[in-house]
Design an enzyme around this catalytic site. Structure first.
Site, PDB file in Angstrom:
ATOM      1  N   ARG A  56       1.711   8.632  -6.737  1.00 60.16           N
ATOM      2  CA  ARG A  56       1.239   9.944  -7.210  1.00 60.16           C
ATOM      3  C   ARG A  56       1.389  10.183  -8.702  1.00 60.16           C
ATOM      4  NH1 ARG A  56      -1.839  10.377  -2.934  1.00 60.16           N
ATOM      5  NH2 ARG A  56      -0.873  11.290  -1.077  1.00 60.16           N
ATOM      6  N   HIS A  62       0.821  -1.209   0.000  1.00 57.86           N
ATOM      7  CA  HIS A  62       0.000   0.000   0.000  1.00 57.86           C
ATOM      8  C   HIS A  62       0.855   1.260   0.000  1.00 57.86           C
ATOM      9  CE1 HIS A  62      -3.746   2.149   1.885  1.00 57.86           C
ATOM     10  NE2 HIS A  62      -3.127   2.900   0.999  1.00 57.86           N
ATOM     11  N   ASN A  92      -5.765   9.718   7.266  1.00 58.59           N
ATOM     12  CA  ASN A  92      -7.047   9.041   7.298  1.00 58.59           C
ATOM     13  C   ASN A  92      -6.827   7.564   6.993  1.00 58.59           C
ATOM     14  OD1 ASN A  92      -9.773   8.631   7.467  1.00 58.59           O
ATOM     15  ND2 ASN A  92     -10.193   9.234   5.359  1.00 58.59           N
ATOM     16  N   ASP A 140       1.089   2.867   3.754  1.00 55.54           N
ATOM     17  CA  ASP A 140       0.175   3.880   3.211  1.00 55.54           C
ATOM     18  C   ASP A 140       0.957   5.169   2.938  1.00 55.54           C
ATOM     19  OD1 ASP A 140      -2.072   5.174   2.281  1.00 55.54           O
ATOM     20  OD2 ASP A 140      -3.087   5.290   4.219  1.00 55.54           O
ATOM     21  N   HIS A 180       2.810  14.410   0.222  1.00 55.84           N
ATOM     22  CA  HIS A 180       2.062  15.634  -0.069  1.00 55.84           C
ATOM     23  C   HIS A 180       3.027  16.805  -0.188  1.00 55.84           C
ATOM     24  CE1 HIS A 180      -2.059  14.327   0.091  1.00 55.84           C
ATOM     25  NE2 HIS A 180      -1.859  13.680   1.224  1.00 55.84           N
ATOM     26  N   HIS A 218      -5.160  -0.336   6.035  1.00 55.48           N
ATOM     27  CA  HIS A 218      -4.890   0.530   7.194  1.00 55.48           C
ATOM     28  C   HIS A 218      -5.900   0.442   8.349  1.00 55.48           C
ATOM     29  CE1 HIS A 218      -7.699   2.971   4.927  1.00 55.48           C
ATOM     30  NE2 HIS A 218      -6.792   3.469   4.116  1.00 55.48           N
ATOM     31  N   HIS A 268       1.426   5.197  -2.279  1.00 61.28           N
ATOM     32  CA  HIS A 268       0.910   6.141  -3.273  1.00 61.28           C
ATOM     33  C   HIS A 268       2.101   6.767  -3.993  1.00 61.28           C
ATOM     34  CE1 HIS A 268      -3.267   5.994  -1.770  1.00 61.28           C
ATOM     35  NE2 HIS A 268      -2.677   5.738  -0.612  1.00 61.28           N
ATOM     36  N   ASP A 276      -8.928   2.952  -3.057  1.00 60.77           N
ATOM     37  CA  ASP A 276      -8.334   3.586  -1.870  1.00 60.77           C
ATOM     38  C   ASP A 276      -8.281   5.105  -2.010  1.00 60.77           C
ATOM     39  OD1 ASP A 276      -7.076   3.854   0.648  1.00 60.77           O
ATOM     40  OD2 ASP A 276      -5.185   4.177  -0.390  1.00 60.77           O
TER      41      ASP A 276
END
Ligand SMILES: [Zn+2]
Ligand SMILES: [Zn+2]
Length: 448
Positions: free
Chosen positions: A79, A75, A294, A321, A325, A247, A77, A167
């Site tokens: 992007r 899991h 989250n 996860d 950002h 998660h 990201h 997700d």
């Protein structure tokens, strides 16, 4: 499927000896000092310490170091496409390599979301061009994550999607998930679920409890997660499908998964290092860089329930996860900040520091769970058994370091561990038979 079916950049197979390494592979039953001989990217043998002939191999003095099967994260990201200013395949996979990972699965909630076979093919080509660890890609369950129409799951599987996930968002409609489970029975591929009842979460920004009350922030109750898990476990049981819960954050959720497993449902789940190490007390700092995500950080009793779930096998794997950002999305008041933290570069060190050293879990359990994320997606786990592709995390368990002081391999710096002192560090990672990472200060010593 075997790990080598996941894509990465082609390169030269490693030729080296880890001289006198403490080798720990709990699944293979290996726990002793060995010379680990890697030849042409494969584990050629485990010899008695000091015995292996050097020949033309690079020698690495590993007498105070541990060699583990490299980790696998189901899991992350990356992007891309759409938000390459936060991360891309190259920086995300480098970040994974720095954390001791040999493989990751990338989520599909990109811009636009990964919903067509052409999307999957483009990403796979990207991984073959730029990934320093093995990368697999999930496709969305519903077209463009709209929650209504299913994607062409069978064609996505043919294009190489390793599973399905919306997700970032839950699948609100039980009818839609039920249909997806029916297709899954025909085409395979785990369905990974972000479990959240959006009505219960409302505009919540942190765990609902005494801390949210004091801070005057809107809370997200634990039942927002656990009631959806119970619903989806019932659907999976009814349809004979297979789900992977992402998660896990709450005690009620661990209980829901445990009950589903006891009832024979094909269900697996993951927990993230930040949920295993932190509680909502951290949110008192109102620092969204490190503590807004989250699902949110929950109470100490939730954290203890996650640790117990990890111990008893209810939770089979750790997943970061990893959610990069940009600074400007985090440099705003807590309520307005983006949700998510990075985690690939610190997962092992953080869990070693917070759970293994204090005695909450054994080192061997952590090592096993760090690669436990492959099995739910029917991927063979990394192994140190001779003959295997070399996927090795070489760690110094005594090394102390401050997270972020040398920067990050990730393009983003919203690490939940930023500024933290950790004990235990990945010095070198072999992924897909190649040297994927080497800590700059880890110089090559020729063994005496
Ligand atoms: Zn999620
Ligand atoms: Zn996620």
């Amino acid at each position: 499927m075997s790990l080598d079916q996941l894509d990465m950049r082609a390169g030269e197979g490693a030729d080296l000896i880890l001289r006198r390494a403490t080798v720990l592979d709990p699944v293979a039953g290996i726990d002793a000092q060995h010379d680990v001989v890697v030849r042409d990217g494969k584990i050629a043998g485990l010899s008695p310490p000091g015995d292996a002939a050097a020949e033309d191999l690079e020698e690495i003095d590993a007498r105070s170091l541990h060699a583990f099967p490299a980790f696998f994260d189901p899991h992350v990201h990356l992007r891309t496409p759409g938000q390459e200013h936060k991360e891309d395949i190259e920086t995300g996979s480098r970040s994974a390599a720095a954390g001791g990972y040999c493989g990751v699965l990338a989520m599909a909630n990109t811009e636009p979301p990964i919903s067509t076979p052409a999307d999957i093919e483009a990403l796979r080509a990207g991984a073959r061009a730029a990934a320093s660890v093995r990368v697999g890609f999930l496709a969305t369950v519903t077209s463009a994550m709209q929650g209504e129409e299913l994607t062409e799951m069978a064609s996505l599987r043919e294009a190489g999607a390793l599973g399905f996930s919306d997700d970032g968002l839950p699948i609100r409609s039980a009818r839609v998930l039920r249909r997806a489970l029916q297709y899954q029975r025909l085409c395979g591929g785990a369905i990974a679920l972000h479990e959240e009842d959006s009505d219960l979460s409302g505009a919540g920004v942190m765990h609902e409890g005494p801390v949210s009350a004091v801070l005057g922030l809107e809370g997200i109750p634990p039942v927002s997660e656990s009631t959806m898990i119970a619903r989806d476990a019932a659907l999976a049981g009814y349809e004979g499908g297979r789900i992977h819960v992402q998660h896990l954050s709450a005690a009620e959720s661990v209980e829901a998964v445990r009950a589903a497993k006891a009832a024979g449902v094909q269900i697996s789940c993951e927990a993230s290092p930040h949920h295993l190490c932190l509680t909502d007390e951290a949110v008192r700092s109102l620092d969204p860089h490190r503590f807004k995500m989250n699902p949110p950080l929950r109470s100490e009793s939730d954290r203890q329930a996650l640790i117990e779930g990890l111990r008893d096998g209810t939770i089979e794997c750790v997943a970061t996860d990893h959610a990069p950002h940009a600074a400007e999305e985090k440099e705003v008041p807590f309520e307005a900040a983006a949700m998510g933290v990075t985690g690939l570069e610190t997962a092992f060190a953080a869990l070693h520091t917070e759970l293994v050293i204090p005695g909450a879990i054994e080192l061997s359990l952590l090592v096993e769970r760090m690669a436990g994320g492959a099995a739910p997606f029917e991927i063979e786990r990394p192994s140190l058994t001779p003959g295997s592709e070399a996927n090795i995390a070489l760690c110094d368990l005594g090394a102390e370091w401050t997270v972020g002081e040398d920067g990050y391999e990730s393009r983003s710096s919203n690490s939940w561990c930023g500024g933290k002192k950790l004990t235990g560090r990945v010095l070198m990672t072999l992924a897909g038979g190649q040297v994927a990472y080497r800590l700059r200060s880890f110089s090559l010593g020729v063994a005496a």
